[in-house]
Design an enzyme around this catalytic site. Sequence first.
Site, short mmCIF file in Angstrom:
data_model
loop_
_atom_site.label_atom_id
_atom_site.label_comp_id
_atom_site.label_asym_id
_atom_site.label_seq_id
_atom_site.Cartn_x
_atom_site.Cartn_y
_atom_site.Cartn_z
CG HIS A 1 -9.49 -51.24 -30.24
ND1 HIS A 1 -9.75 -49.93 -29.95
CD2 HIS A 1 -8.38 -51.23 -31.01
CE1 HIS A 1 -8.84 -49.16 -30.52
NE2 HIS A 1 -7.99 -49.93 -31.17
CD GLU A 2 -6.39 -54.33 -32.09
OE1 GLU A 2 -6.22 -54.08 -33.29
OE2 GLU A 2 -5.95 -53.61 -31.17
CG HIS B 1 -8.18 -51.36 -35.98
ND1 HIS B 1 -8.14 -50.08 -36.46
CD2 HIS B 1 -7.69 -51.30 -34.70
CE1 HIS B 1 -7.63 -49.27 -35.51
NE2 HIS B 1 -7.36 -49.98 -34.44
CD GLU C 1 -7.51 -46.17 -32.50
OE1 GLU C 1 -6.97 -46.96 -33.33
OE2 GLU C 1 -7.59 -46.43 -31.28
#
Lengths: 516, 516
Positions: B280-281, B284, B310
């Site tokens: 997830h990160e 980003h 996101e």
Amino acid sequence: MTDMETASSLLENYDALLARAKELVILMTASGVLEWDMETKMPPRGIILRSQQLSLLSQFAHRLGTDPVIGSLISKIESDPGFGELNEVQRRNVHLIRKNYEEQTKLPEKLVAETARQRAIAIDVWKKAKASRDFSLFRPELEKVVDLKAQAAVMLKDVKGSPTPYDALVDDFEPRMTAAQIGPIFDELKAGLISITQRCQASPRQPNPGVLERFVPMDVQRRVAESLASFVLYDVKSGQAGGRIDETEHPFTQGYYDDVRITTHYHEKNPTSSIFSVLHEAGHATYEQNLPGGWMYQPVGAACSSGFHESQSRFVENIVGRSTEFWSFYLPKLKELTDGAFADVDLGSFVRAINQVKPSKIRVEADEVTYCLHIIVRFELERDIFAGKVKVSELPQLWNEKYAEYLGVKIENDSEGVMQDTHWAATYFGYFPSYALGNVYSGQILHAMERDLPDWRNSISRGDFSPVRGWLREHLYSLGNLYDPTDLLRRVTGEDINVRYYLDYLRSKYGELYGF
Amino acid sequence: MTDMETASSLLENYDALLARAKELVILMTASGVLEWDMETKMPPRGIILRSQQLSLLSQFAHRLGTDPVIGSLISKIESDPGFGELNEVQRRNVHLIRKNYEEQTKLPEKLVAETARQRAIAIDVWKKAKASRDFSLFRPELEKVVDLKAQAAVMLKDVKGSPTPYDALVDDFEPRMTAAQIGPIFDELKAGLISITQRCQASPRQPNPGVLERFVPMDVQRRVAESLASFVLYDVKSGQAGGRIDETEHPFTQGYYDDVRITTHYHEKNPTSSIFSVLHEAGHATYEQNLPGGWMYQPVGAACSSGFHESQSRFVENIVGRSTEFWSFYLPKLKELTDGAFADVDLGSFVRAINQVKPSKIRVEADEVTYCLHIIVRFELERDIFAGKVKVSELPQLWNEKYAEYLGVKIENDSEGVMQDTHWAATYFGYFPSYALGNVYSGQILHAMERDLPDWRNSISRGDFSPVRGWLREHLYSLGNLYDPTDLLRRVTGEDINVRYYLDYLRSKYGELYGF
């Protein structure tokens, strides 16, 4: 105006001035965190962005420190009929703000920003040049640094009242100290150190440094580092810790009051290297942490000088940390923590080994006695660069010649020679002398402390650092930056600078260890 | 003036304006490093000093962004007869600087500084309150945050052209998006998600999440994290790395271009938690790292919005990271790295387990389908707080009621309820909706990408992320902040916002996994 009105306006101006100073302190500590991060955590590609950040914050600091409002507040305060009623702390704050204001207003913002930017670049190039043993890579960046510092030194000389440009650089670290004062002190120190070194070398009773060559894994060394921090009352472990220990090739301390961080390096085959670097940096860190709480954010709430800082790091590293008394307590603990790596080593052999006197090439690995000879080399070169007698391109050869003369060692390449330290890349010309001055101070501080605490060595051997800490806090840390170094030395020790006590301490310690 | 002179003065003014904007960007990134440090490395006692540093830098940012020189340069540029000849990037830069200038000039410096200070305090108190499950400790700090944000929202409403104060807060994260637009989108999303959830729950073909309960030591998990980063082309290991992975309870990404850092948490008995938080990160982080290099330091050189951010993190975490294709490649690698911890798990069981749909209490641990229901709870509460319909003191009860209604779970205490997230403490009201919008965008982006890359799933199963990265870079990352979200979505996908594609993607994926 009534007297009341005068007093009230004086204090209002003083408070307004201190509010400005507080912003400057906060900004400098923010830059400090960015510097720490740059050395410890920053992804390598981040270097250009970081140099821009540091440059911008240094511009802001310059603007804050040179805001004409500061000059006007200072004038109002100093010309106020009630000025004499300000207490010593308040007057010192005004003095320190004025000194910074006058110096900073002398320096063009562009020069300050350019120096900050060049600093970040020079540190980066220095790392690469050192890794590839190529001074020619570093030279142009160092020349730019010298040029920028020379410009600043000429501008600052008059406002600081420094006899020479180089003295203006020294004054940044050791206020009001000059090369003319340092020269004779270092000559006496050099003669004394060379004499002690020769006596140690000539002694038939030589230590066996091989007892220190043990393999200790990194993780175990990290636990030892934490345990040493705890011994010297530097808190890095609790939920309310005010410090932390990280890893860099060159150890350093960075921080302010409640957030003071140290770094060390861990060499698996040389565990004592990190032990003494941790003690050294913890000496710096605990000085910062034990400044008077009520003075936080005020100019007076700071360590006195780089020399006094070094007196504390060397005190903890050497006077305490390399003493028989410390190791009579700590060697069993070290044996336990390192799971038998030192099982066969007795106290006497260990203490003699960690105090082996042996001229070497690398300052940060030098023994207690020869250490200041490394510093004296750097001082003499710096002084001559800024006197225009030496060029950057000549540094490698002159460096090697002085190492041969004072230390009797042959430098094989510039990475173990002139490029070994980060200081010059970091623009810290004028800083090196404070290292040796700190050692000289530490001898005088020891002498003074022993009058009050004749039993201090026994406390250490019982594992109790608190009497020493208490004395240092009461007599030194609690004074923050209330006095210039010369005055503080007189306050703490009752005497002017005097090489004798440090040399006496060394002669007595090494005479015993080496049997002369 | 000749035409030449006009053009030259226009470009000079533009360059002067961009130089101001660059300083602001550099300052914000410096604050970013201090924020990162506060969450990851700072000794706990440093919190007060840190809050002062952040507050001061936010004051400086405010001063920089509101300097009247900026207003005057913008007027000169926009009234210049040559204005129309500026290219799209230049005009967008001027627009973004004007937007920031107008918004910031509306906000008093004192309010900005007070909000920054309160933010640091509220985060600290939130941590303590959460640890002791005591909302009453957090409530007064959150009330102060709400009060400060409400003041700002009212001031910003008009200048932003937002219909309501809450919309002004949303606009900070998702420019020009409003609660009135979001409401129907979220209602449709909510209905679709609840329906899919119910179908999954009703299916006889339930996954066995027990296959994920393996003990994997922290150090091994750290190596897995690095390997995942390498899969998605986020470089944290090389000598020229532009990122790093650290540990915090709540994972986050912080950085800009060459220095973009992520955090994760490692739970030894729940290794997939860190796996998906890293993916997830990293989603980003790689968005930030792949912005067009030539736009660095310009307003246009930034991600478009929180929602688009996101969309990328969820794309990498879920659309790629929870796909059968990814695990057909990566499960053997995971088995190897974890030294047999997953030896007995087959691909099908593993993929079904990581895609288990099960309503739960904690947002960051929610499955892909129910995740947005957590967001919708927060959106509805935020909207109602700033509409004056809900008080901070009522939040715990309303929170628990909505969780019971939408997710069918019973919240036992406020640490697993209203205090689970750091966002409100961190003053990020208006942020939550962008999480769900991002998921909706990700479905549309997937649909668009599949037109160009029908074979993308095969590339992933061969361990090659580069076609996906290449497409995202070309169609999304390369556009930086050139368009507002609505316009960017149309550019990338050819359509306005449409919940259908995301729900279609979910129905197809979960229909297959659960057999409906």
